[in-house]
Scaffold this motif. Structure first.
Motif, PDB file in Angstrom:
ATOM      1  N   GLY A 132      -2.102   6.583   5.549  1.00  0.00           N
ATOM      2  CA  GLY A 132      -1.176   7.526   4.951  1.00  0.00           C
ATOM      3  C   GLY A 132      -0.157   6.862   4.042  1.00  0.00           C
ATOM      4  N   ASP A 133      -0.089   5.512   4.092  1.00  0.00           N
ATOM      5  CA  ASP A 133       0.866   4.806   3.236  1.00  0.00           C
ATOM      6  C   ASP A 133       0.194   4.142   2.033  1.00  0.00           C
ATOM      7  N   GLU A 134      -1.112   4.341   1.869  1.00  0.00           N
ATOM      8  CA  GLU A 134      -1.816   3.762   0.719  1.00  0.00           C
ATOM      9  C   GLU A 134      -1.415   4.502  -0.566  1.00  0.00           C
ATOM     10  N   THR A 135      -1.586   3.841  -1.688  1.00  0.00           N
ATOM     11  CA  THR A 135      -1.289   4.463  -2.981  1.00  0.00           C
ATOM     12  C   THR A 135      -2.576   4.741  -3.743  1.00  0.00           C
ATOM     13  N   TYR A 136      -2.583   5.857  -4.434  1.00  0.00           N
ATOM     14  CA  TYR A 136      -3.743   6.295  -5.205  1.00  0.00           C
ATOM     15  C   TYR A 136      -3.263   6.713  -6.584  1.00  0.00           C
ATOM     16  N   LEU A 137      -3.848   6.142  -7.631  1.00  0.00           N
ATOM     17  CA  LEU A 137      -3.465   6.453  -9.004  1.00  0.00           C
ATOM     18  C   LEU A 137      -4.444   7.457  -9.595  1.00  0.00           C
ATOM     19  N   THR A 138      -3.950   8.609 -10.027  1.00  0.00           N
ATOM     20  CA  THR A 138      -4.819   9.610 -10.634  1.00  0.00           C
ATOM     21  C   THR A 138      -5.140   9.218 -12.075  1.00  0.00           C
ATOM     22  N   PHE A 139      -6.112   9.908 -12.666  1.00  0.00           N
ATOM     23  CA  PHE A 139      -6.463   9.622 -14.062  1.00  0.00           C
ATOM     24  C   PHE A 139      -5.340  10.049 -15.016  1.00  0.00           C
ATOM     25  N   SER A 140      -4.479  10.933 -14.563  1.00  0.00           N
ATOM     26  CA  SER A 140      -3.358  11.347 -15.409  1.00  0.00           C
ATOM     27  C   SER A 140      -2.148  10.440 -15.257  1.00  0.00           C
ATOM     28  N   GLY A 141      -2.243   9.452 -14.342  1.00  0.00           N
ATOM     29  CA  GLY A 141      -1.167   8.482 -14.184  1.00  0.00           C
ATOM     30  C   GLY A 141      -0.215   8.760 -13.049  1.00  0.00           C
ATOM     31  N   ASP A 142      -0.454   9.817 -12.272  1.00  0.00           N
ATOM     32  CA  ASP A 142       0.403  10.121 -11.131  1.00  0.00           C
ATOM     33  C   ASP A 142      -0.012   9.285  -9.921  1.00  0.00           C
ATOM     34  N   THR A 143       0.947   9.004  -9.052  1.00  0.00           N
ATOM     35  CA  THR A 143       0.676   8.279  -7.822  1.00  0.00           C
ATOM     36  C   THR A 143       0.697   9.237  -6.643  1.00  0.00           C
ATOM     37  N   GLU A 144      -0.341   9.177  -5.811  1.00  0.00           N
ATOM     38  CA  GLU A 144      -0.446  10.013  -4.627  1.00  0.00           C
ATOM     39  C   GLU A 144      -0.589   9.128  -3.387  1.00  0.00           C
ATOM     40  N   HIS A 145      -0.414   9.734  -2.231  1.00  0.00           N
ATOM     41  CA  HIS A 145      -0.652   9.060  -0.960  1.00  0.00           C
ATOM     42  C   HIS A 145      -1.695   9.860  -0.189  1.00  0.00           C
ATOM     43  N   PRO A 146      -2.845   9.270   0.124  1.00  0.00           N
ATOM     44  CA  PRO A 146      -3.856   9.989   0.899  1.00  0.00           C
ATOM     45  C   PRO A 146      -3.291  10.441   2.241  1.00  0.00           C
ATOM     46  N   ASP A 147      -3.846  11.521   2.752  1.00  0.00           N
ATOM     47  CA  ASP A 147      -3.425  12.020   4.062  1.00  0.00           C
ATOM     48  C   ASP A 147      -3.887  11.066   5.166  1.00  0.00           C
ATOM     49  N   PRO A 148      -3.108  10.896   6.212  1.00  0.00           N
ATOM     50  CA  PRO A 148      -3.568  10.074   7.342  1.00  0.00           C
ATOM     51  C   PRO A 148      -4.903  10.598   7.881  1.00  0.00           C
ATOM     52  N   GLY A 149      -5.846   9.684   8.080  1.00  0.00           N
ATOM     53  CA  GLY A 149      -7.153  10.066   8.573  1.00  0.00           C
ATOM     54  C   GLY A 149      -8.158  10.410   7.491  1.00  0.00           C
ATOM     55  N   GLU A 150      -7.696  10.572   6.256  1.00  0.00           N
ATOM     56  CA  GLU A 150      -8.604  10.861   5.141  1.00  0.00           C
ATOM     57  C   GLU A 150      -9.489   9.645   4.864  1.00  0.00           C
ATOM     58  N   VAL A 151     -10.742   9.864   4.503  1.00  0.00           N
ATOM     59  CA  VAL A 151     -11.647   8.753   4.203  1.00  0.00           C
ATOM     60  C   VAL A 151     -11.400   8.283   2.772  1.00  0.00           C
ATOM     61  N   ILE A 152     -11.109   6.998   2.635  1.00  0.00           N
ATOM     62  CA  ILE A 152     -10.795   6.433   1.325  1.00  0.00           C
ATOM     63  C   ILE A 152     -11.560   5.126   1.128  1.00  0.00           C
ATOM     64  N   PHE A 153     -11.619   4.685  -0.121  1.00  0.00           N
ATOM     65  CA  PHE A 153     -12.049   3.327  -0.472  1.00  0.00           C
ATOM     66  C   PHE A 153     -10.762   2.528  -0.646  1.00  0.00           C
ATOM     67  N   ALA A 154     -10.477   1.582   0.252  1.00  0.00           N
ATOM     68  CA  ALA A 154      -9.208   0.865   0.223  1.00  0.00           C
ATOM     69  C   ALA A 154      -9.418  -0.616  -0.036  1.00  0.00           C
ATOM     70  N   ASP A 155      -8.502  -1.220  -0.810  1.00  0.00           N
ATOM     71  CA  ASP A 155      -8.567  -2.663  -0.993  1.00  0.00           C
ATOM     72  C   ASP A 155      -7.504  -3.346  -0.135  1.00  0.00           C
ATOM     73  N   ALA A 156      -7.407  -4.669  -0.253  1.00  0.00           N
ATOM     74  CA  ALA A 156      -6.538  -5.448   0.628  1.00  0.00           C
ATOM     75  C   ALA A 156      -5.059  -5.212   0.361  1.00  0.00           C
ATOM     76  N   GLU A 157      -4.716  -4.623  -0.770  1.00  0.00           N
ATOM     77  CA  GLU A 157      -3.320  -4.354  -1.091  1.00  0.00           C
ATOM     78  C   GLU A 157      -2.905  -2.932  -0.748  1.00  0.00           C
ATOM     79  N   GLY A 158      -3.771  -2.214  -0.027  1.00  0.00           N
ATOM     80  CA  GLY A 158      -3.436  -0.852   0.364  1.00  0.00           C
ATOM     81  C   GLY A 158      -3.558   0.151  -0.754  1.00  0.00           C
ATOM     82  N   ARG A 159      -4.349  -0.175  -1.750  1.00  0.00           N
ATOM     83  CA  ARG A 159      -4.587   0.756  -2.848  1.00  0.00           C
ATOM     84  C   ARG A 159      -5.857   1.561  -2.554  1.00  0.00           C
ATOM     85  N   ALA A 160      -5.784   2.854  -2.682  1.00  0.00           N
ATOM     86  CA  ALA A 160      -6.953   3.714  -2.481  1.00  0.00           C
ATOM     87  C   ALA A 160      -7.663   3.905  -3.821  1.00  0.00           C
ATOM     88  N   HIS A 161      -8.924   3.509  -3.871  1.00  0.00           N
ATOM     89  CA  HIS A 161      -9.689   3.617  -5.115  1.00  0.00           C
ATOM     90  C   HIS A 161     -10.579   4.849  -5.152  1.00  0.00           C
TER      91      HIS A 161
END
Length: 230
Positions: A132-161
């Protein structure tokens, strides 16, 4: 670097079969028109006998989304979204030759295919449940935080791809004109996925080598063998 699914993902989705391709030497000036036309013709032939919602590949992803608590007709896997658009327009927008090729393969196999610019990934990627604390960058440039428990592709820096698994990719690691090295991932859960995903990977690897002429490395990931490293 590495790509893997967490043990929790394999436990919840034991039918999953994933393929990964590492490709280098990508450029934005290649021509993929013959390949795209051939692959789109396969998709068109399948759609002539029924809508994408009837495909076993898509039905399997709808069941997976339901198990994740998502409405399958509100959040669709990337392959279903592509097929719906292709059925209506009989074409897909051209973005980049690599993306165009992978979109066409996704259409032909009714399987989500994601492409990540490895220069934009920290250490590797894991498909896992979000804290729930990962960051996700949209194509429009906004930053979101995935919901806790949501399935994401995450890297070592906590970025959701990617959010909602195969539903929505991030703009941060999207392919661009300067992209040179990529990870391509295909995932399926339908009954014949164990045969179809290796075939998709073989076609993809051959096309990548034929178009860009550089070395590729591939892996098929299953629960007993869940990690691809390079």
């Amino acid at each position: 670097m590495y790509f893997q699914h967490s043990a929790e993902i394999w436990s919840a989705h034991p039918e999953l079969v994933a393929g990964a391709v590492l490709a280098k030497g990508i450029t934005a000036d290649a021509s993929v028109d013959p390949q795209v036309a051939r692959l789109c013709a396969i998709a068109e032939a399948r759609l002539a006998s029924g809508s994408e919602g009837e495909f076993p590949e898509i039905q399997a992803w709808r069941r997976a989304f339901s198990r994740m608590g998502l409405k399958p007709t509100q959040y669709r896997c990337a392959a279903e979204s592509l097929l719906r658009r292709f059925r209506k327009e009989r074409a897909l927008p051209r973005i980049h030759p690599l993306i165009d090729l992978c979109n066409a393969i996704s259409l032909a196999y009714a399987t989500p295919v994601a492409v990540f610019d490895l220069a934009r990934i920290a250490d590797g990627l894991e498909v896992r449940h979000a804290n729930g604390d990962e960051t996700y960058l949209t194509f429009s440039g906004d930053t979101e935080h995935p919901d806790p428990g949501e399935v994401i592709f995450a890297d070592a820096e906590g970025r959701a791809h990617a959010r909602r698994w195969s539903n929505r990719q991030s703009g941060h690691s999207a392919v661009r004109d300067t992209t040179a090295e990529v990870l391509v991932v295909a995932e399926a859960m339908h009954p014949s996925a164990a045969e179809d995903v290796p075939q998709l990977m073989s076609v993809l690897a051959d096309e990548l080598a034929g178009i860009w002429g550089d070395a590729t490395d591939t892996a098929i990931l299953t629960r007993p063998s869940p990690r691809f490293t390079w």
